[in-house]
Scaffold this motif. Structure first.
Motif, mmCIF file in Angstrom:
data_model
loop_
_atom_site.group_PDB
_atom_site.id
_atom_site.type_symbol
_atom_site.label_atom_id
_atom_site.label_comp_id
_atom_site.label_asym_id
_atom_site.label_seq_id
_atom_site.Cartn_x
_atom_site.Cartn_y
_atom_site.Cartn_z
ATOM 1 N N ASN A 65 0.805 -1.221 0.000
ATOM 2 C CA ASN A 65 0.000 0.000 0.000
ATOM 3 C C ASN A 65 0.839 1.272 0.000
ATOM 4 N N LEU A 66 2.137 1.132 -0.146
ATOM 5 C CA LEU A 66 2.964 2.300 -0.411
ATOM 6 C C LEU A 66 4.110 1.880 -1.318
ATOM 7 N N GLY A 67 4.589 2.858 -2.091
ATOM 8 C CA GLY A 67 5.632 2.544 -3.056
ATOM 9 C C GLY A 67 6.192 3.802 -3.699
ATOM 10 N N ILE A 68 7.294 3.625 -4.411
ATOM 11 C CA ILE A 68 7.973 4.720 -5.103
ATOM 12 C C ILE A 68 8.379 4.250 -6.496
ATOM 13 N N GLY A 69 8.516 5.201 -7.434
ATOM 14 C CA GLY A 69 8.920 4.880 -8.796
ATOM 15 C C GLY A 69 9.845 5.934 -9.360
ATOM 16 N N HIS A 70 10.550 5.583 -10.435
ATOM 17 C CA HIS A 70 11.617 6.446 -10.941
ATOM 18 C C HIS A 70 11.821 6.234 -12.431
ATOM 19 N N THR A 71 11.991 7.306 -13.178
ATOM 20 C CA THR A 71 12.539 7.261 -14.540
ATOM 21 C C THR A 71 13.826 8.064 -14.525
ATOM 22 N N ARG A 72 14.903 7.485 -15.039
ATOM 23 C CA ARG A 72 16.233 8.072 -14.828
ATOM 24 C C ARG A 72 16.774 8.765 -16.073
ATOM 25 N N TYR A 73 17.275 9.965 -15.827
ATOM 26 C CA TYR A 73 18.093 10.727 -16.770
ATOM 27 C C TYR A 73 19.459 10.826 -16.114
#
Length: 477
Positions: A65-73
């Motif tokens: 029920n919790l989380g994080i996400g990322h797109t990397r440059y």
């Protein structure tokens, strides 16, 4: 420069993070990843675009029920595929459990490394937030006040830009929290719906997942959201915010807002002012797709010259954020078509957001001429770029800017026009850029070093003088 997203709620967050990552894909195309948490860690990350990394339902739908996400440059590490895989985010440590994603650039990583007992697993500067925070939290009961104390301890030591998200848990109390640098160089916003709270790099994420905007997270803040969805916010280091001007010029999508300012409206206004500052006798205005379109709208409205689409984009990748110059040139060569029926026999005003190296613009001007244009006049919605950015835009060396001669002196616009093959060239003025945005901004790359926040200017000069052609100055120690 990266895209980040974090969610907490009373239902699984994985699919919302997945959808949100598509909305920040433009901010980073080197790698993508997400981590969800339900007492266990569920992480998927790899080099590539979101659609490539999350290519089956097992990766898309994970518990928690919790989380994080990322797109990397990438602004740290090498550019080969193995390095891009290795440096993909999120990153996490155990004892205590702390996972993080980061947007920005910390240029004193060599100092921060000395402050932690832990060994960094990657070359990314998320390590210079994650590891010291984990050291501070070790052995403590982790609650809202402890996180505020940790942020107060960390912020004075870190130099650079950071909008970062973290998940932590020391038992039955999982928390999602954000920290931002005092100048708020990189954007971060907070939103909600009935079941969730969400942090994201841009407001456009909320439109994609049907959330309501709450606020732009203030600079120098720590914001903690508990599992019940209660928001706890503390402004730890209060300074005048100076968002990156390049967010308005290029990086942020037109349907986003930063500190209440519409990116679309800012770019249209810059184009309008550019038409007043640098008028030209021409038949049509053609934007470089997609980056020049809003500037071209403003230029056309002010000048009365009709807008037409003489160039067509065939690829969705952004050329500027590719990791190598060869890849940037490939995107331009394979990604643009020129429409002869629009361009032949015309005096063309070609409009784009910026010129860095000039290689791509030279190819575009050449393509327009080969399609039969009589004249090509280039107009640019950003003043000349003169110096590397040390706060999250990957301009590595002062030697790569077309606006500088090899000896470091500045070229005049006529000289640059000749080099790119244009009949004329003009850039927006510093004054009009700032007035179009409407508040103080970081302009270190176009007004060096005085455009940097005052406390960073000496550091920027030292990095500038340490410049090497193919290496980032803050990685050379």
């Amino acid at each position: 420069m990266c895209g980040i997203i974090g969610l907490v709620g009373d239902k699984p967050v994985s699919y919302l993070i997945y959808k949100g990552l598509f909305a920040v894909q433009h901010r980073g195309q080197s790698s993508a990843g997400k981590l969800t948490y339900d007492g266990n860690i569920h992480m998927n990350k790899d080099a590539g675009l979101v659609r490539d990394v999350f290519n089956d339902s097992k990766k898309i739908f994970t518990p928690g029920n919790l989380g994080i996400g990322h797109t990397r440059y990438s602004t740290a590490g090498m550019d080969d595929i193995e390095s891009l895989k290795h440096n993909a985010q999120p990153e996490y440590v155990i004892n205590p459990f702390l996972a993080g994603v980061h947007n920005g650039n910390i240029y004193n990583g060599y100092e921060m490394r000395k402050k932690t007992k832990r060994t960094p697993r990657t070359e990314c500067d998320i390590q210079w937030l994650l590891l010291p925070l984990a050291d501070y939290l070790y052995g403590k009961k982790i609650d809202v006040d402890t996180i505020f104390e940790a942020a107060e301890w960390l912020m004075p030591q870190v130099k650079g830009s950071y909008s970062a998200l973290f998940i932590t848990d020391s038992g039955e109390n999982p928390l999602l929290f954000a920290i931002t640098d005092p100048r708020k160089i990189r954007p971060l916003v907070l939103g909600e719906n009935t079941n969730y709270k969400c942090f994201a790099s841009e407001t456009r994420v909320f439109k994609k997942i049907n959330f309501r905007y709450i606020e732009d997270v203030p600079g120098g803040s720590a914001v903690v959201i508990d599992k019940e969805g209660q928001i706890h916010e503390k402004r730890i280091c209060k300074k005048k915010e100076m968002p990156c001007m390049f967010e308005f010029v290029y990086f942020a999508k037109p349907d986003s807002r930063i500190n209440g300012r519409s990116i679309h409206n800012v770019r249209v206004e810059i184009g309008r002012r550019l038409a007043k500052e640098a008028p030209v006798d021409a038949d049509i205005i053609c934007p470089v797709p997609e980056s020049g379109r809003r500037y071209a709208i403003g230029f056309s409205r002010e000048s009365g010259i009709p807008l037409d689409e003489g160039l067509m984009k065939d690829k969705s990748e952004r050329s500027f954020i590719q990791q190598t110059q060869d890849k940037r040139e490939e995107i331009v060569a394979e990604g643009l078509s020129f429409i002869r029926s629009v361009l032949k026999g015309k005096k063309v005003v070609l409009i784009d957001d910026s010129i860095v190296r000039g290689t791509n613009m030279r190819k575009i001007v050449s393509g327009i001429r080969e399609a039969g244009a009589k004249e090509v006049h280039v107009r640019i919605g950003c003043p000349p770029l003169l110096a590397p950015c040390y706060l999250g835009i990957d301009m590595r060396s002062r030697r790569e800017f077309i606006a500088r001669n090899p000896d470091g002196s500045l070229k005049d616009w006529d000289q640059i026009a000749k080099e790119i093959g244009a009949d004329s060239l003009a850039y927006i003025s510093h004054k009009s850029l700032k007035e179009s945005i409407g508040f103080d901004i970081c302009t270190g790359c176009i007004n060096f070093p005085d455009g940097y926040p005052p406390e960073m200017r000496e550091d920027a000069l030292q990095l500038f003088n340490r410049d090497l052609k193919d290496r980032r100055a803050y990685e050379i120690m």
